[in-house]
Design an enzyme around this catalytic site. Structure first.
Site, PDB file in Angstrom:
ATOM      1  CE  LYS A 175      -2.013  -1.122   3.684  1.00 61.02           C
ATOM      2  NZ  LYS A 175      -1.069  -3.084   4.155  1.00 61.02           N
ATOM      3  NE  ARG A 225      -4.745  -1.002   9.813  1.00 65.63           N
ATOM      4  CZ  ARG A 225      -3.422  -0.462   9.411  1.00 65.63           C
ATOM      5  NH1 ARG A 225      -3.750   0.589   9.083  1.00 65.63           N
ATOM      6  NH2 ARG A 225      -2.261  -1.334   9.379  1.00 65.63           N
ATOM      7  NE  ARG A 235       7.735  -2.431   5.767  1.00 64.06           N
ATOM      8  CZ  ARG A 235       6.459  -2.640   6.321  1.00 64.06           C
ATOM      9  NH1 ARG A 235       5.700  -1.621   5.065  1.00 64.06           N
ATOM     10  NH2 ARG A 235       5.934  -2.941   7.059  1.00 64.06           N
ATOM     11  NE  ARG A 273       6.095  -0.096  10.323  1.00 69.65           N
ATOM     12  CZ  ARG A 273       5.191  -0.289   9.318  1.00 69.65           C
ATOM     13  NH1 ARG A 273       4.920  -0.057   8.004  1.00 69.65           N
ATOM     14  NH2 ARG A 273       3.663  -0.749   9.858  1.00 69.65           N
ATOM     15  NE  ARG A 303       2.001  -4.953  10.977  1.00 66.48           N
ATOM     16  CZ  ARG A 303       3.472  -4.426  10.120  1.00 66.48           C
ATOM     17  NH1 ARG A 303       4.062  -4.743  10.834  1.00 66.48           N
ATOM     18  NH2 ARG A 303       2.752  -3.976   9.026  1.00 66.48           N
TER      19      ARG A 303
END
Ligand code: AP5
Length: 216
Positions: A13, A88, A127, A161, A172
């Site tokens: 996203k 969400r 990431r 992160r 998550r």
């Protein structure tokens, strides 16, 4: 034009929102980035959000809706925005509809990035982002052109992160299945939802999105 990006954690996203922002001159609004900034500032909102984010849970609707409402009222959003990470929950989707209606705005397109769960954990664990400008990279699919140097700003500093640890990603994904996936039918029945195969290489995902945008 106002756009929503839906999809599980790691679906792409943020990556696609940034590309669209540049291409169409829209404003990317990432509620995750906004919350991380609040946590870094140590604000009251940040303090409320911190432990929930670190354990992979969603922050409460009232907090996030208030934050989003004041962001989309900013003058830069008048030319159009891309919502990355909002809504969400069903409550957030309904609140968004109400706040847009009140200001004579609407959502033009909802893009759902469809990615199988087994791919997501690997994407997220690979990431990292530039500590200076926030450009996103991936160890496997999207490393910087020159090792250790940000393509966008030349910085040598990168960060990861706090919620990208594998055990947090599991939580998550659970939150996504339980609270976010159920809002897909909400947008499906409006005829504005477009499913995009998010498992293809980034440029091919962008190409699918551009086809949808060309039809608007
Ligand atoms: P948030 O920051 O929104 O995180 P997320 O939705 O879990 O999504 P990610 O940012 O992890 O993934 P992405 O889909 O943007 O993927 P990306 O492009 O980076 O939320 C974090 C937390 O904040 C939440 O858990 C919650 O606590 C809180 N929060 C935020 N909004 C909230 C809300 N509305 N309500 C309540 N709580 C909220 O890509 C991932 C990696 O894959 C990158 O390395 C990228 O380079 C790579 N990649 C991207 N596309 C491809 C591709 N096509 N092929 C191969 N690799 C790819």
């Amino acid at each position: 034009m106002n756009i929503i990006f839906l999809g599980p954690p790691g679906a792409g996203k943020g990556t696609q929102s940034k590309l669209l922002e540049e291409r169409y001159g829209l404003v990317q609004i990432s509620t995750g980035d906004m919350l991380r900034a609040e946590v870094a500032r140590g604000s009251e909102t940040g303090q409320q959000a911190k432990s929930l984010m670190e354990t992979g849970r969603l922050v409460p609707d009232d907090l996030i809706i208030k934050m989003l409402e004041s962001r989309i009222a900013q003058p830069d959003c008048a030319k159009g925005f891309i919502l990355d990470g909002f809504p969400r929950t069903t409550g957030q989707a309904e609140a968004l509809d109400a706040m847009l209606k009140a200001s004579n705005k609407h959502i033009d397109v909802v893009l759902f990035l469809d990615v199988d769960e087994d791919i997501l954990a690997d994407r997220i664990s690979g990431r990292f982002t530039c500590a200076k400008c926030g450009a996103t990279y991936n160890e496997v699919s999207n490393p910087p052109k020159q090792d250790g140097v940000c393509d966008s700003c030349g910085s040598h500093e990168f960060k990861r992160r706090a919620d990208d640890k594998r055990e947090t990603v599991v939580e998550r994904l659970k939150e996504y299945r339980k609270l976010t996936a159920p809002i897909l039918p909400f947008y499906e029945k409006t005829g504005r939802l477009h499913a995009i195969n998010g498992m293809l290489p980034t440029s091919e995902v962008t190409a699918q999105i551009e086809t949808v945008m060309a039809g608007q």
